[in-house]
Design a protein around this motif. Structure first.
Motif, PDB file in Angstrom:
ATOM      1  N   HIS A 149      22.516  22.050   8.282  1.00 15.89           N
ATOM      2  CA  HIS A 149      21.400  22.968   8.434  1.00 15.89           C
ATOM      3  C   HIS A 149      20.751  22.768   9.803  1.00 15.89           C
ATOM      4  N   ASP A 150      19.950  23.770  10.217  1.00 12.46           N
ATOM      5  CA  ASP A 150      19.203  23.642  11.466  1.00 12.46           C
ATOM      6  C   ASP A 150      18.271  22.431  11.400  1.00 12.46           C
ATOM      7  N   LEU A 151      18.215  21.688  12.484  1.00 19.10           N
ATOM      8  CA  LEU A 151      17.344  20.525  12.569  1.00 19.10           C
ATOM      9  C   LEU A 151      17.018  20.296  14.043  1.00 19.10           C
ATOM     10  N   HIS A 152      15.756  20.159  14.347  1.00 18.10           N
ATOM     11  CA  HIS A 152      15.324  19.951  15.722  1.00 18.10           C
ATOM     12  C   HIS A 152      14.758  18.542  15.878  1.00 18.10           C
ATOM     13  N   LEU A 153      14.880  18.005  17.067  1.00 21.47           N
ATOM     14  CA  LEU A 153      14.438  16.638  17.337  1.00 21.47           C
ATOM     15  C   LEU A 153      12.964  16.449  16.985  1.00 21.47           C
ATOM     16  N   GLY A 154      12.152  17.472  17.154  1.00 26.28           N
ATOM     17  CA  GLY A 154      10.737  17.388  16.817  1.00 26.28           C
ATOM     18  C   GLY A 154      10.476  17.183  15.331  1.00 26.28           C
ATOM     19  N   GLU A 155      11.487  17.435  14.492  1.00 25.97           N
ATOM     20  CA  GLU A 155      11.357  17.238  13.045  1.00 25.97           C
ATOM     21  C   GLU A 155      11.692  15.812  12.626  1.00 25.97           C
ATOM     22  N   ILE A 156      12.220  15.020  13.552  1.00 23.52           N
ATOM     23  CA  ILE A 156      12.607  13.643  13.273  1.00 23.52           C
ATOM     24  C   ILE A 156      11.373  12.756  13.393  1.00 23.52           C
ATOM     25  N   THR A 157      11.173  11.870  12.420  1.00 21.03           N
ATOM     26  CA  THR A 157      10.041  10.947  12.429  1.00 21.03           C
ATOM     27  C   THR A 157      10.532   9.531  12.647  1.00 21.03           C
ATOM     28  N   ILE A 158      10.002   8.873  13.658  1.00 19.42           N
ATOM     29  CA  ILE A 158      10.325   7.466  13.897  1.00 19.42           C
ATOM     30  C   ILE A 158       9.562   6.643  12.862  1.00 19.42           C
ATOM     31  N   ILE A 159      10.269   5.756  12.182  1.00 20.67           N
ATOM     32  CA  ILE A 159       9.647   4.919  11.159  1.00 20.67           C
ATOM     33  C   ILE A 159       9.017   3.709  11.842  1.00 20.67           C
ATOM     34  N   ASN A 160       7.742   3.491  11.548  1.00 18.79           N
ATOM     35  CA  ASN A 160       7.041   2.339  12.108  1.00 18.79           C
ATOM     36  C   ASN A 160       6.205   1.700  11.001  1.00 18.79           C
ATOM     37  N   GLU A 161       5.500   0.633  11.352  1.00 18.85           N
ATOM     38  CA  GLU A 161       4.763  -0.074  10.298  1.00 18.85           C
ATOM     39  C   GLU A 161       3.581   0.732   9.767  1.00 18.85           C
ATOM     40  N   ASP A 162       3.146   1.755  10.497  1.00 16.71           N
ATOM     41  CA  ASP A 162       2.045   2.591  10.014  1.00 16.71           C
ATOM     42  C   ASP A 162       2.491   3.626   8.985  1.00 16.71           C
ATOM     43  N   ASN A 163       3.758   4.065   9.069  1.00 13.68           N
ATOM     44  CA  ASN A 163       4.213   5.116   8.155  1.00 13.68           C
ATOM     45  C   ASN A 163       5.347   4.690   7.217  1.00 13.68           C
ATOM     46  N   ILE A 164       5.768   3.445   7.294  1.00 14.05           N
ATOM     47  CA  ILE A 164       6.917   2.990   6.513  1.00 14.05           C
ATOM     48  C   ILE A 164       6.723   3.224   5.013  1.00 14.05           C
ATOM     49  N   HIS A 165       5.491   3.132   4.531  1.00 11.96           N
ATOM     50  CA  HIS A 165       5.231   3.317   3.098  1.00 11.96           C
ATOM     51  C   HIS A 165       5.617   4.714   2.624  1.00 11.96           C
ATOM     52  N   ARG A 166       5.646   5.698   3.524  1.00 11.83           N
ATOM     53  CA  ARG A 166       6.018   7.065   3.158  1.00 11.83           C
ATOM     54  C   ARG A 166       7.521   7.228   2.952  1.00 11.83           C
ATOM     55  N   PHE A 167       8.313   6.256   3.400  1.00  9.39           N
ATOM     56  CA  PHE A 167       9.769   6.412   3.399  1.00  9.39           C
ATOM     57  C   PHE A 167      10.499   5.340   2.593  1.00  9.39           C
ATOM     58  N   THR A 168       9.842   4.726   1.625  1.00  5.85           N
ATOM     59  CA  THR A 168      10.475   3.626   0.882  1.00  5.85           C
ATOM     60  C   THR A 168      11.722   4.081   0.134  1.00  5.85           C
ATOM     61  N   GLN A 169      11.701   5.252  -0.478  1.00  7.61           N
ATOM     62  CA  GLN A 169      12.892   5.727  -1.209  1.00  7.61           C
ATOM     63  C   GLN A 169      14.050   5.981  -0.258  1.00  7.61           C
ATOM     64  N   GLU A 170      13.778   6.589   0.893  1.00 12.49           N
ATOM     65  CA  GLU A 170      14.825   6.868   1.872  1.00 12.49           C
ATOM     66  C   GLU A 170      15.427   5.560   2.397  1.00 12.49           C
ATOM     67  N   ILE A 171      14.576   4.576   2.633  1.00 13.45           N
ATOM     68  CA  ILE A 171      15.050   3.290   3.155  1.00 13.45           C
ATOM     69  C   ILE A 171      15.913   2.588   2.102  1.00 13.45           C
ATOM     70  N   GLU A 172      15.485   2.580   0.860  1.00 15.16           N
ATOM     71  CA  GLU A 172      16.286   1.968  -0.206  1.00 15.16           C
ATOM     72  C   GLU A 172      17.636   2.665  -0.321  1.00 15.16           C
ATOM     73  N   ARG A 173      17.655   3.973  -0.239  1.00 17.10           N
ATOM     74  CA  ARG A 173      18.911   4.731  -0.338  1.00 17.10           C
ATOM     75  C   ARG A 173      19.824   4.391   0.849  1.00 17.10           C
ATOM     76  N   ALA A 174      19.236   4.235   2.046  1.00 17.46           N
ATOM     77  CA  ALA A 174      20.026   3.908   3.224  1.00 17.46           C
ATOM     78  C   ALA A 174      20.673   2.534   3.073  1.00 17.46           C
ATOM     79  N   PHE A 175      19.952   1.561   2.529  1.00 20.92           N
ATOM     80  CA  PHE A 175      20.538   0.232   2.316  1.00 20.92           C
ATOM     81  C   PHE A 175      21.634   0.291   1.256  1.00 20.92           C
ATOM     82  N   ASP A 176      21.468   1.140   0.252  1.00 18.80           N
ATOM     83  CA  ASP A 176      22.502   1.279  -0.786  1.00 18.80           C
ATOM     84  C   ASP A 176      23.790   1.880  -0.241  1.00 18.80           C
ATOM     85  N   ASN A 177      23.683   2.705   0.797  1.00 14.96           N
ATOM     86  CA  ASN A 177      24.848   3.397   1.353  1.00 14.96           C
ATOM     87  C   ASN A 177      25.586   2.617   2.419  1.00 14.96           C
ATOM     88  N   VAL A 178      25.088   1.428   2.761  1.00 16.40           N
ATOM     89  CA  VAL A 178      25.721   0.642   3.839  1.00 16.40           C
ATOM     90  C   VAL A 178      27.002   0.021   3.359  1.00 16.40           C
TER      91      VAL A 178
END
Length: 112
Positions: free
Chosen positions: A83-112
């Motif tokens: 699908h269409d995706l622009h660089l401006g839609e990408i969010t860098i994960i940092n310690e201020d916003n990491i809590h918003r992405f816990t499910q995505e991070i867990e899924r990424a570790f499961d797929n390694v």
């Protein structure tokens, strides 16, 4: 041709002689602020992610990988969903916003 071993980011080095414990803690703290998800592997490059970044659909790659992919032909196309995706839609994960992405991070570790 000579094979190169992959570069290991400073955050991934195990020990560095001639540094005090306090210097090592300060360095690790800085690395963790830059990369709050150490140990995550970029599924495209197969290298440790240095600056984790997530797209709106929850896929995590290194920011440099997202940038390279989205600026390559076909431009602005997600490599996972096509699908269409622009660089401006990408969010860098940092310690201020990491809590918003816990499910995505867990899924990424499961797929390694």
């Amino acid at each position: 041709s000579k094979k190169r071993s992959p570069r290991v980011p400073a955050c991934e080095t195990i020990s560095q002689p001639k540094r005090s414990e306090q210097e090592l803690q300060a360095s690790n703290s800085l690395c963790n602020r830059r990369n709050p998800v150490p140990g995550l592997i970029d599924v495209i490059t197969r290298s440790p992610i240095r600056r984790p970044a997530v797209c709106p659909r929850g896929y995590i790659l290194g920011y440099a990988t997202w940038k390279r992919i989205l600026q390559s032909e076909p431009r602005n196309i997600c490599p996972f969903t096509k699908h269409d995706l622009h660089l401006g839609e990408i969010t860098i994960i940092n310690e201020d916003n990491i809590h918003r992405f816990t499910q995505e991070i867990e899924r990424a570790f499961d797929n390694v």
